[in-house]
Write an enzyme that holds these catalytic residues in place. Structure first.
Site, mmCIF file in Angstrom:
data_model
loop_
_atom_site.group_PDB
_atom_site.id
_atom_site.type_symbol
_atom_site.label_atom_id
_atom_site.label_comp_id
_atom_site.label_asym_id
_atom_site.label_seq_id
_atom_site.Cartn_x
_atom_site.Cartn_y
_atom_site.Cartn_z
ATOM 1 C CD GLU A 89 -5.499 -1.818 -6.085
ATOM 2 O OE1 GLU A 89 -4.685 -1.241 -6.920
ATOM 3 O OE2 GLU A 89 -7.095 -1.376 -5.459
ATOM 4 C CG ASN A 127 -0.867 -1.115 -7.676
ATOM 5 O OD1 ASN A 127 -1.035 -2.554 -6.435
ATOM 6 N ND2 ASN A 127 -2.303 0.097 -7.278
ATOM 7 C CE LYS A 154 -5.347 -0.632 -10.410
ATOM 8 N NZ LYS A 154 -5.562 -0.029 -9.461
ATOM 9 C CD GLU A 156 -4.410 3.227 -8.456
ATOM 10 O OE1 GLU A 156 -3.871 1.900 -8.784
ATOM 11 O OE2 GLU A 156 -6.164 3.339 -8.468
ATOM 12 C CB CYS A 215 -7.274 -2.807 -7.975
ATOM 13 S SG CYS A 215 -8.811 -0.920 -7.059
ATOM 14 C CG ASN A 225 -6.960 -1.473 -1.733
ATOM 15 O OD1 ASN A 225 -6.110 -0.610 -0.561
ATOM 16 N ND2 ASN A 225 -7.418 -2.477 -1.785
#
Length: 344
Positions: A47, A110, A128, A148, A186, A211
Site C-alpha cells: 500500500e 487509496n 480501498k 485516512e 490493508c 501499512n
C-alpha cells in the site's frame, strides 16, 4: 496439467517523508530484478508504495498534501509509474502496486492497480473500501494520528475480480492459463465480506498491500497502553490470522506485501509480508524488516479441492439466512431479558 506460478511479495523497509519518489522507485526496481532472477511472474508491492504513510501527518494546505498524490488522468503515463511498469514489462513480471490517487475532479482514494506484462498495460484498478482512522487529529496526544478518513474516500469500484492472462506456465484442466484475481488494501483484509465477494467470483489469488502500525492504542480504541513489543506481537498475529483464515474460507492463495520498520524515525510498521495457500498455510514469509523479496511457487489448481468440496458455495450456501449482513450496518443487540416474577 498443473497451473504453476511463482509469485512474490515485495516488502519495503521504511519509506521516510524525506525520501524522493525516484529513490523509492530505485528500490522497487532492485526488488523486481531480484524477483525476476528467481523466476517470479507476479509480484505485489505494498500500500502507498511510493511514499511514507502520510496519513499520520496533518498537512497545513493542499499543496503540501499534493506531493504525495498521483494526479495524472492515466496513471500509466505518470513519470513514476511509467518507469516502474517499463521495468516490469522488460522483466516479464505482472505487478500490483499501491498508491494515493487523485482523480481529475479532485477526489482522493487509496488505490492499487494491476499491470500485465503480457498486454503491457494496466488491466485492473481497486480503491480501498474500509477506511480506518479519523478525520480530525487527536487532541489529547494519546497516540499517532491516523487520518485516512481525512484524506481518502471509501472506494467506489467494489470488489470486482479480474482475469490476468498468461501468469501460469501451463494451462489448467479447462485450458486456461489465466488466473482469477482480486485486490485488497490493508484494513480491507480484516473484513470477511470483502473476501467473500471475491470468493463468489471464483477468485484464486488475492493481492493485498498494507501499512500496519505495530503500536497505536488510540487507533485501536483501547484505554490501556500495552507494552509496545507485546502489542506488535499481537498485531502481527492478527494480520496473519485474517489472511490465513480468509484464504482458507475462500479456497484461494494470498500474496500480502507490507512496509516494515521504523518509518519517519518514529512510527513502527509490522512487516510480516507472506504468501498463504488455500489451506491457510504460510508458504513463505519475511524474515527481515527491510526491503525483501518473499517468493513461493504455487499451483493455482490447489484452489480446486476447497472450491469443489467444503467451500462449494453452490452446494452449501444458505443465502436466505444471511440478509442481516447486507441489510444492517451497526450492531443491534437482542432485547434485554425481563426478570421472571414466577413464584412471587
Amino acid at each position: 496439467m498443473s497451473r504453476i506460478l511463482k509469485v512474490a511479495a515485495l516488502q519495503l523497509g521504511p519509506v521516510h517523508a524525506t525520501d524522493t519518489k525516484p529513490e523509492v522507485i530505485d528500490r522497487h526496481i532492485r526488488l523486481l530484478r531480484s524477483a525476476a532472477s528467481q523466476g517470479v511472474r507476479l509480484a505485489v508491492l505494498p500500500e502507498l508504495a511510493f511514499t511514507t504513510f502520510f496519513a499520520r501527518h496533518l498537512f497545513p494546505d493542499d499543496v503540501s498534501l499534493s506531493s504525495y498524490l498521483e494526479h495524472d488522468l492515466e496513471v500509466a503515463k505518470s513519470e513514476f509509474f511509467s518507469r516502474l511498469f517499463r521495468e516490469a514489462g522488460d522483466l516479464g513480471i505482472d505487478l500490483c502496486v499501491g498508491y494515493a490517487e487523485r482523480t481529475p475532479d479532485g477526489r482522493t482514494f487509496n488505490s492499487s492497480v494491476y499491470f500485465s506484462a503480457t498486454t503491457n498495460e494496466i488491466i485492473a484498478k481497486y480503491r480501498k473500501v474500509h477506511i480506518p482512522g479519523t478525520r480530525e487529529p487527536l487532541k489529547d496526544g494519546s497516540g499517532a494520528h491516523h487520518l485516512e478518513k481525512r484524506y481518502f474516500e471509501p472506494g467506489d469500484l467494489g470488489f470486482e475480480a479480474f482475469r490476468a492472462p498468461n501468469v501460469g506456465e501451463h494451462p489448467g484442466s479447462d485450458g486456461r492459463k489465466d488466473a482469477i484475481m482480486g485486490m485488497l488494501i490493508c484494513n480491507d483484509r480484516r473484513w470477511p465480506e470483502a473476501w467473500r465477494c471475491y470468493g463468489l467470483q471464483g477468485v484464486e489469488l488475492i493481492l493485498c498491500g498494507y501499512n500496519t502500525p505495530g503500536y497505536n492504542p488510540a487507533f485501536w480504541g483501547t484505554t490501556d497502553s500495552p507494552d509496545p513489543e507485546k502489542a506488535e506481537t499481537r498485531i502481527m498475529a492478527q494480520h496473519k490470522l485474517v489472511v490465513q483464515a480468509n484464504s482458507y474460507m475462500n479456497s484461494c492463495f494470498t500474496v500480502a506485501a507490507g512496509k516494515a520498520g521504523l518509518e519517519d524515525g518514529v512510527h513502527r510498521l509490522i512487516g510480516g509480508s507472506c504468501i498463504v495457500s488455500p489451506d491457510g498455510d504460510v508458504l513463505a514469509e519475511a524474515v527481515t524488516e527491510g526491503d525483501e523479496v518473499i517468493v513461493a511457487e504455487i499451483d493455482l489448481d490447489d484452489c480446486i479441492p476447497g472450491k469443489s468440496k467444503i467451500f462449494n458455495f453452490g452446494e452449501h450456501r444458505q443465502v436466505d439466512k444471511y440478509s442481516r449482513i447486507v441489510d444492517q450496518v451497526g450492531v443491534r443487540e437482542p432485547p434485554a431479558l425481563v426478570a421472571s416474577t414466577a413464584g412471587t
